[in-house]
Design a protein around this motif. Structure first.
Motif, short mmCIF file in Angstrom:
data_model
loop_
_atom_site.label_atom_id
_atom_site.label_comp_id
_atom_site.label_asym_id
_atom_site.label_seq_id
_atom_site.Cartn_x
_atom_site.Cartn_y
_atom_site.Cartn_z
N UNK A 417 15.61 44.47 19.41
CA UNK A 417 16.58 43.49 18.92
C UNK A 417 17.63 44.17 18.04
N UNK A 418 17.19 45.09 17.18
CA UNK A 418 18.14 45.82 16.33
C UNK A 418 19.15 46.60 17.16
N UNK A 419 18.68 47.29 18.19
CA UNK A 419 19.58 48.08 19.02
C UNK A 419 20.64 47.21 19.68
N UNK A 420 20.22 46.04 20.13
CA UNK A 420 21.17 45.13 20.77
C UNK A 420 22.17 44.59 19.75
N UNK A 421 21.67 44.18 18.59
CA UNK A 421 22.55 43.65 17.55
C UNK A 421 23.52 44.70 17.03
N UNK A 426 23.27 51.35 25.41
CA UNK A 426 22.68 52.43 26.22
C UNK A 426 21.28 52.78 25.73
N UNK A 427 21.14 52.90 24.41
CA UNK A 427 19.83 53.19 23.82
C UNK A 427 18.86 52.03 24.08
N UNK A 428 19.37 50.80 23.98
CA UNK A 428 18.52 49.63 24.22
C UNK A 428 18.01 49.60 25.66
N UNK A 429 18.89 49.92 26.61
CA UNK A 429 18.49 49.94 28.02
C UNK A 429 17.43 51.01 28.26
N UNK A 430 17.62 52.18 27.67
CA UNK A 430 16.66 53.27 27.83
C UNK A 430 15.29 52.86 27.30
N UNK A 431 15.27 52.22 26.12
CA UNK A 431 14.00 51.79 25.52
C UNK A 431 13.36 50.67 26.35
N UNK A 432 14.17 49.75 26.86
CA UNK A 432 13.64 48.66 27.67
C UNK A 432 12.99 49.18 28.95
N UNK A 433 13.64 50.15 29.60
CA UNK A 433 13.08 50.73 30.82
C UNK A 433 11.78 51.49 30.52
N UNK A 450 10.12 38.60 24.19
CA UNK A 450 9.87 38.49 22.75
C UNK A 450 10.93 39.25 21.96
N UNK A 451 11.41 40.35 22.52
CA UNK A 451 12.48 41.09 21.85
C UNK A 451 13.76 40.25 21.78
N UNK A 452 14.06 39.55 22.88
CA UNK A 452 15.24 38.68 22.88
C UNK A 452 15.08 37.55 21.86
N UNK A 453 13.87 37.03 21.75
CA UNK A 453 13.60 36.00 20.76
C UNK A 453 13.85 36.52 19.35
N UNK A 454 13.53 37.80 19.15
CA UNK A 454 13.71 38.41 17.83
C UNK A 454 15.19 38.53 17.45
N UNK A 529 22.07 45.37 3.75
CA UNK A 529 21.25 44.68 4.75
C UNK A 529 20.03 45.51 5.09
N UNK A 530 19.09 44.83 5.73
CA UNK A 530 17.86 45.48 6.14
C UNK A 530 17.62 45.12 7.60
N UNK A 531 17.43 46.13 8.48
CA UNK A 531 17.27 45.82 9.89
C UNK A 531 15.96 45.09 10.14
N UNK A 532 15.85 44.51 11.31
CA UNK A 532 14.69 43.66 11.64
C UNK A 532 13.39 44.44 11.67
N UNK A 533 13.43 45.69 12.12
CA UNK A 533 12.19 46.48 12.14
C UNK A 533 11.72 46.76 10.72
#
Length: 690
Positions: A417-421, A426-433, A450-454, A529-533
């Motif tokens: 979720x952090x990567x997308x936000x 590109x990094x998000x796609x790599x992690x998702x795959x 669940x990541x999208x929900x986050x 700010x503080x990221x979601x992770x």
């Protein structure tokens, strides 16, 4: 290390109940079978009077008279000792420093006591013992309340400052050691375990929202200052409690600082090296003991790293203790344990508890735990008993690393979720795959959902979603209405959400000094700010995971008179981990990346290359409830005692039980929770709840 008891009188005309103090102390013999002691502060003269107890060693009996039950005292302190440092009578507690007019009862260990002792000697202090307890007394005299900031260790203590007529109590940074208290109008009662306070005259009404919360989310069995009783409170980690004739003051002295999260400028190789060095130093410090130190060993990466590191620091083979379940291969770690034993040269002791053992232990283990048992208690309880049988008083254990470096699967959802936000697509796609490759289509897509929900829900909203929908509701409407009536705030209000606004508020309340020259506040940051992770991991440390795990760790170890030490919770390592970027913690859909890389040189290659490891536990929900415990479970939920409890949603429980018997495990954890809570009621609260 030990157990403490105390009673303080606020009313100058009233004396404490010494019989009650003695009874409170007797309940925790398991925490300190080596010695017992008492001190009373005389009501009129304010003299400090030491006494021996029924459990005192002979040399202490020769030195101090038996506890005077008819004495008139305004403060009483009781102590049970598990002798770890300075095994002589000089380590006896309560410990009095007559020159400084200070008195203490202390449960825990100050690992850097040698360095502090040398520092205090340089300041002109002299010492009568080799104990860390005396170091606390001198440190308090020198630094005052700020002494706790100098400690590297685990502690819960009560220190009487006779010069100021003040009681100074403190609990360690992350709550490894317990401290509970309650008060009525005239008296404060405090103790190491809740059961001690159930002897006091304070109201014992149950905290129904706490019970409800813990049933719906297992990891919330410990929650802030709340307990299962309305009037019994936990001193929270990182807090001091100061008592005088005017009342009680709570002061927070330590909290992880969101401003530092992810702000480290260390390169990955530099971070790996420093992480390894900090971990090794933590293990080295926690090996300090005047009795032999052993270790738990599950066969996973964390306990293996501790065992392999500790084995290099001892002049004798390290004794390790492990549980396995041959009937359930995911919880049979013997192959991996053997790898570590061969690599490190440690001595391995194994135990294989059965369902019959779990049933035989359940009542006693519930009593030791003070709370309903988690489903994994059997392995932990069995390991501690095994260590006790082999003469071990101190064990190292691996709690904490998952909370520091993103070991839980839920960490990945927040990370993606952090990567997308952050538009790092590109990094998000790599992690998702990588996630899909690791878990396959069905599990993988569920995780990505669940990541999208986050992305769209805050941390409190995510837990509220879990609270409402993950498990069926085991309680009836009467119980739920009573819960909602007694709620003064949302049931998950203590789960933090570090938005810019909330972090700014944190800075204003917790200014941080840099180099003793300037203060860091929200004004120093444009977007704090503080990221979601990081937010997720912060909550895991303080609210949603670690507090409950540490409660179980303390109670199961102390039930066998064993002190458990947790090197991964050295505050230097915790602070380092939170300062590192999220990308150092999750890489190619694998959590604990920096953790793994740092300890790679310390463990066997086979252990490092393990892809998956089961959660440390026992096959309660997977096998035992529908197997050897089926009759016991059905007897419980069909009993008149269960039905007359007045709280259960009987039709829904029976419906889910039948589904479970047919192989549906989706609600197995809740079915176990019902069993554990009902057994807790029968041990601690015979009355109906409502």
């Amino acid at each position: 290390m030990c157990g403490i008891s105390g009673i303080y009188s606020f009313d100058s005309q009233k004396v404490i109940d010494i019989n009650l103090l003695k009874a409170m102390n007797a309940l925790i013999e398991h925490r300190g079978p080596d010695d017992e002691g008492f001190c009373l502060i005389e009501k009129n003269s304010h003299k400090i009077l030491p006494f021996s107890g029924d459990g005192s060693k002979e040399d202490i009996r020769q030195l101090y008279p038996s506890l005077n039950l008819s004495a008139r005292a305004s403060l009483g302190l009781g102590f049970r000792r598990l002798a770890i440092l300075d095994l002589s009578m000089k380590g006896h507690q309560p410990m009095l420093d007559p020159q400084l007019n200070l008195l203490i009862v202390f449960n825990g260990e100050i690992y850097n006591y040698i360095e502090l002792r040398q520092e205090l000697i340089a300041q002109g202090y002299s010492f009568n013992s080799e104990s860390d307890t005396e170091v606390i007394l001198k440190a308090y005299d020198f630094w005052g309340e700020n002494c706790v900031l100098h400690f590297n260790g685990i502690w819960a203590f009560a220190l009487w400052d006779a010069n100021k007529s003040l009681l100074f109590c403190s609990r360690d940074r992350f709550g490894v050691k317990p401290f509970y208290y309650c008060r009525n109008r005239d008296f404060l009662y405090f103790a190491s375990e809740i059961k001690q306070l159930l002897l006091t005259p304070v109201d014992k009404s149950l905290n129904l929202p706490m019970i409800w919360r813990s049933m719906k989310i297992n990891s919330l069995e410990v929650y802030g200052e709340e307990t299962f009783w309305q009037e019994i409170k936990a001193l929270q980690p990182g807090y001091n409690l100061i008592v005088d004739q005017h009342g009680i003051t709570l002061k927070e002295y330590y909290k992880l600082n969101p401003a530092s999260f992810g702000k480290s400028s260390l390169s990955l190789p530099e971070a790996i090296e420093i992480y390894r060095e900090t971990f090794e130093k933590a293990v080295q410090l926690q090996m300090r003991s005047d009795v032999e130190v052993g270790s738990c060993l599950s066969g996973g990466l964390d306990s293996s790293a501790i065992v392999c590191t500790a084995s290099r620091l001892t002049d004798r083979p390290l004794q390790t203790f492990s549980a396995y379940f041959p009937e359930y291969p995911p919880l049979d770690e013997r192959k991996w344990i053997a790898e570590v034993v061969h690599y490190s040269g440690c001595i391995s002791y194994l135990t294989a508890p059965q369902a019959e053992d779990a049933m035989a232990w359940f009542n006693d283990a519930t009593w030791f735990n003070d709370l309903p048992l988690g489903s994994g208690f059997t392995a932990q309880y069995a390991v501690m008993k095994l260590a006790q049988e082999n003469g071990i008083k101190v064990l190292l254990d691996g709690q904490g690393s998952d909370e520091l470096t993103a070991g839980y699967r839920h960490s990945f959802y927040r990370f993606l979720a952090d990567l997308i936000l952050q538009t790092k697509f590109h990094k998000a796609l790599k992690e998702a795959l990588a996630w899909l490759k690791k878990y396959g289509c069905i599990k993988g897509l569920s995780g990505l959902a669940k990541a999208l929900l986050s992305i769209f829900l805050s941390e409190p909203q995510l837990y509220n979603f879990e609270f409402r929908f993950l498990r069926f509701e085991p309680f009836n409407q009467d119980f739920l209405q009573q819960c909602k009536k007694s709620l003064s705030e949302p049931i998950l209000a203590q789960i933090s959400d570090f938005s810019s606004k909330s972090v700014s508020k944190f800075f204003s309340q917790h200014p941080i000094k840099l180099n003793n020259t300037r203060t860091l506040t929200s004004d120093n940051f444009s977007k704090p700010t503080c990221d979601k992770l990081s937010n997720f991991l912060y909550n895991a440390v303080y609210t949603t995971s670690l507090p409950t795990l540490l409660h179980w760790e303390d109670r199961m170890s102390m039930s066998a008179s064993i002190e458990s030490r947790v090197p991964f919770l050295d505050h230097n390592l915790v602070e380092l981990a939170f300062s590192l970027p999220s990308e150092y913690k999750i890489h190619n859909a694998q959590g604990k990346y920096i953790h793994r890389q740092a300890i790679k040189p310390l463990v066997p290659t086979a252990i490092f290359n393990r892809k998956e490891k089961s959660v440390f536990g026992s096959p309660f929900i997977s096998l035992w409830l529908r197997g050897p415990m089926k009759t016991s479970y059905e007897s419980l939920i069909t009993s008149s005692t269960f039905r007359n409890r007045g709280i259960w949603n009987l039709p829904l429980i029976m419906d889910n039980w039948q589904k479970y018997l047919k192989g549906n495990n989706s609600q197995a954890e809740m079915l176990y929770n019902i069993y554990a809570l009902e057994m807790w009621f029968r041990r601690f609260s015979q009355k109906a709840v409502i």
